[in-house]
Structure formats: C-alpha cells, structure tokens
Motif scaffolding. Structure first.
Motif, mmCIF file in Angstrom:
data_model
loop_
_atom_site.group_PDB
_atom_site.id
_atom_site.type_symbol
_atom_site.label_atom_id
_atom_site.label_comp_id
_atom_site.label_asym_id
_atom_site.label_seq_id
_atom_site.Cartn_x
_atom_site.Cartn_y
_atom_site.Cartn_z
ATOM 1 N N VAL A 1 -70.969 20.652 -15.277
ATOM 2 C CA VAL A 1 -71.367 20.699 -13.868
ATOM 3 C C VAL A 1 -70.207 21.234 -13.024
ATOM 4 N N ARG A 2 -68.975 20.823 -13.338
ATOM 5 C CA ARG A 2 -67.813 21.361 -12.623
ATOM 6 C C ARG A 2 -67.748 22.888 -12.773
ATOM 7 N N LEU A 3 -67.990 23.378 -13.990
ATOM 8 C CA LEU A 3 -67.994 24.827 -14.207
ATOM 9 C C LEU A 3 -69.073 25.512 -13.379
ATOM 10 N N VAL A 4 -70.254 24.904 -13.332
ATOM 11 C CA VAL A 4 -71.345 25.481 -12.537
ATOM 12 C C VAL A 4 -70.903 25.647 -11.091
ATOM 13 N N PHE A 5 -70.187 24.657 -10.569
ATOM 14 C CA PHE A 5 -69.748 24.688 -9.179
ATOM 15 C C PHE A 5 -68.362 25.316 -9.022
ATOM 16 N N ARG A 6 -68.040 26.232 -9.929
ATOM 17 C CA ARG A 6 -66.878 27.118 -9.837
ATOM 18 C C ARG A 6 -65.531 26.423 -9.980
ATOM 19 N N GLU A 7 -65.482 25.188 -10.498
ATOM 20 C CA GLU A 7 -64.214 24.513 -10.748
ATOM 21 C C GLU A 7 -63.674 24.987 -12.090
ATOM 22 N N ASP A 8 -62.362 25.015 -12.217
ATOM 23 C CA ASP A 8 -61.755 25.425 -13.476
ATOM 24 C C ASP A 8 -61.668 24.229 -14.424
ATOM 25 N N VAL A 9 -62.186 24.403 -15.606
ATOM 26 C CA VAL A 9 -62.053 23.413 -16.679
ATOM 27 C C VAL A 9 -61.271 24.145 -17.758
ATOM 28 N N SER A 10 -59.997 23.830 -17.852
ATOM 29 C CA SER A 10 -59.057 24.653 -18.624
ATOM 30 C C SER A 10 -59.441 24.866 -20.083
ATOM 31 N N ASP A 11 -59.989 23.868 -20.732
ATOM 32 C CA ASP A 11 -60.280 24.013 -22.157
ATOM 33 C C ASP A 11 -61.748 24.357 -22.446
ATOM 34 N N ALA A 12 -62.480 24.799 -21.435
ATOM 35 C CA ALA A 12 -63.894 25.120 -21.636
ATOM 36 C C ALA A 12 -64.042 26.419 -22.423
ATOM 37 N N PRO A 13 -64.840 26.392 -23.494
ATOM 38 C CA PRO A 13 -65.093 27.612 -24.266
ATOM 39 C C PRO A 13 -65.824 28.670 -23.435
ATOM 40 N N SER A 14 -65.663 29.920 -23.811
ATOM 41 C CA SER A 14 -66.275 31.021 -23.059
ATOM 42 C C SER A 14 -67.807 30.922 -23.037
ATOM 43 N N ALA A 15 -68.410 30.393 -24.103
ATOM 44 C CA ALA A 15 -69.874 30.254 -24.118
ATOM 45 C C ALA A 15 -70.330 29.278 -23.031
ATOM 46 N N ASP A 16 -69.572 28.187 -22.815
ATOM 47 C CA ASP A 16 -69.909 27.234 -21.761
ATOM 48 C C ASP A 16 -69.718 27.867 -20.381
ATOM 49 N N ARG A 17 -68.656 28.647 -20.241
ATOM 50 C CA ARG A 17 -68.404 29.321 -18.969
ATOM 51 C C ARG A 17 -69.533 30.311 -18.653
ATOM 52 N N ASP A 18 -69.967 31.053 -19.652
ATOM 53 C CA ASP A 18 -71.047 32.019 -19.455
ATOM 54 C C ASP A 18 -72.344 31.323 -19.068
ATOM 55 N N GLU A 19 -72.638 30.204 -19.738
ATOM 56 C CA GLU A 19 -73.863 29.476 -19.417
ATOM 57 C C GLU A 19 -73.783 28.896 -17.998
ATOM 58 N N ALA A 20 -72.630 28.357 -17.621
ATOM 59 C CA ALA A 20 -72.453 27.815 -16.265
ATOM 60 C C ALA A 20 -72.604 28.916 -15.225
ATOM 61 N N ASP A 21 -72.072 30.095 -15.512
ATOM 62 C CA ASP A 21 -72.224 31.232 -14.595
ATOM 63 C C ASP A 21 -73.694 31.599 -14.413
ATOM 64 N N ALA A 22 -74.455 31.539 -15.493
ATOM 65 C CA ALA A 22 -75.883 31.860 -15.405
ATOM 66 C C ALA A 22 -76.617 30.834 -14.540
ATOM 67 N N VAL A 23 -76.264 29.550 -14.674
ATOM 68 C CA VAL A 23 -76.885 28.517 -13.845
ATOM 69 C C VAL A 23 -76.514 28.747 -12.385
ATOM 70 N N TRP A 24 -75.238 29.045 -12.123
ATOM 71 C CA TRP A 24 -74.789 29.315 -10.753
ATOM 72 C C TRP A 24 -75.565 30.485 -10.151
ATOM 73 N N ARG A 25 -75.691 31.564 -10.906
ATOM 74 C CA ARG A 25 -76.416 32.732 -10.392
ATOM 75 C C ARG A 25 -77.871 32.382 -10.076
ATOM 76 N N ALA A 26 -78.484 31.538 -10.897
ATOM 77 C CA ALA A 26 -79.859 31.115 -10.631
ATOM 78 C C ALA A 26 -79.929 30.290 -9.343
ATOM 79 N N MET A 27 -78.928 29.445 -9.120
ATOM 80 C CA MET A 27 -78.914 28.631 -7.903
ATOM 81 C C MET A 27 -78.711 29.497 -6.665
ATOM 82 N N VAL A 28 -77.735 30.404 -6.696
ATOM 83 C CA VAL A 28 -77.437 31.184 -5.496
ATOM 84 C C VAL A 28 -78.511 32.212 -5.184
ATOM 85 N N SER A 29 -79.380 32.488 -6.137
ATOM 86 C CA SER A 29 -80.474 33.411 -5.831
ATOM 87 C C SER A 29 -81.376 32.829 -4.749
#
Length: 196
Positions: free
Chosen positions: A102-130
């Motif tokens: 959820v922190r990743l979705v809301f653009r917070e940095d989670v230092s040890d988050a894998p790139s797959a989690d970051r990509d999925e969070a970005d997709a959720v964010w893009r869906a929300m901001v639409s």
C-alpha cells in the motif's frame, strides 16, 4: 483478470466530472486540529490503538460480520473493513508485506521492494488516478494514513482512507462532503492505554 481491476472499475465508475484538477503525486499533510470527541466512536483494532470520532450526526450503525456501515443525518455514508491483500494485489506469492505494498501504491519508497511489486503498485496507482484524485499522506504516532478523494460523475464526493496499523490495513470509504471527511480526520486519536 487482475485483482486490482476492481479498483480500476471503482475509479472509472466514480470518474471525475472534468472540473477537478488532478495530481499525480501524494501530498504530505498534517491532520486537522483534533476536536473533542462527540457522539459514537469507531475503535480500530490494532497496535496503533486508534479511535475515530464519528460525530453527533452518525445516525445508523450496522455491524456486519466483516464490515461496519454508518449513515449520517445528511445521507452521507461511511464503511469500514480490514482490507485483504487479494482486494488490491494480483501477485499473492509476493513476500512483500501488504502494508508495504500500500505504501508503494501511494508513492512511498520501500527500499527492499522487488521490481515486480513496484510495477504492480504503479499499475494500481495509475488505475486510481485515472479517476482524478487528491491523495494525501498523514502520520499519527507512527501509524501511516493514506487518503484519496474523488468527485463522482454526478458531483458526489468520495473519500478513501487506508490506515496502516502494524500489519493490518483498515479501509474506510466515505461518500460525503469534504467537510465530513475533514471532521473524521480531526476526530482521529490514540486511545488511552487504560481504555478499550
């Protein structure tokens, strides 16, 4: 079909009416000045020991097995439930704690988050901001609170609150005015350790 598709459909259903200025970031904010508790209080289970004053205008409270629903005198509604990872995430095999997702979705940095989690969070964010949102980040005694607000096509205001309390994600949604959402935020407090 992605599990966060539900969030995308929610955003699309509540799509902005074109009069709102959209932001692609989350604003760091301070909670409104605390108000004295009046009326019913929603006690949020968890390590943060949070309580939310519902105010005098809370008229009807229905407690279902997994959800609390409150109706206010002006017709506004609030619902509360614990959010399950499956409601926001497609990748159930990830080792990343849901609160960090959820922190990743809301653009917070989670230092040890894998790139797959970051990509999925970005997709959720893009869906929300639409759906055009005003997103904010608050903190209260070490508990993160992320919020976003939208204007539905019919002009109604919608607010979502994500309380990250230890490993729990409390999800509240409010269909009502900005002043109601602000009053609820002003009624947020830490319960006395001797209390419930």
């Amino acid at each position: 079909m992605c599990r966060w598709t539900g969030l995308f459909l929610l955003a699309a259903a509540f799509a902005a009416n074109g009069q709102e200025v959209c932001s692609d970031s989350v604003t760091e904010a301070s909670l409104p000045a605390a108000q004295a508790a009046e009326g019913q209080t929603l006690v949020l289970a968890g390590e943060g020991r949070l309580a939310l004053d519902l105010g005098k205008s809370a008229e009807t409270i229905a407690h279902l097995p997994e959800m609390l629903i409150v109706k206010f005198a002006d017709g506004a509604t609030l619902s509360h439930r614990w959010m399950a990872p499956s409601e926001l995430r497609e990748d159930q095999s990830s080792d990343l704690p849901f609160v960090d997702f959820v922190r990743l979705v809301f653009r917070e940095d989670v230092s040890d988050a894998p790139s797959a989690d970051r990509d999925e969070a970005d997709a959720v964010w893009r869906a929300m901001v639409s759906g055009c949102i005003d997103a904010r980040h608050y903190q209260l005694a070490g508990t993160d609170l992320f919020t976003y607000s939208q204007t539905r096509a019919g002009g109604e205001r919608y607010h979502a609150f994500f309380f990250l309390d230890d490993d729990l994600v409390h999800y509240l949604d409010v269909l009502g005015s900005d002043s109601l959402a602000d009053a609820l935020l002003a009624g947020l407090r830490i319960r006395d350790r001797a209390g419930p």
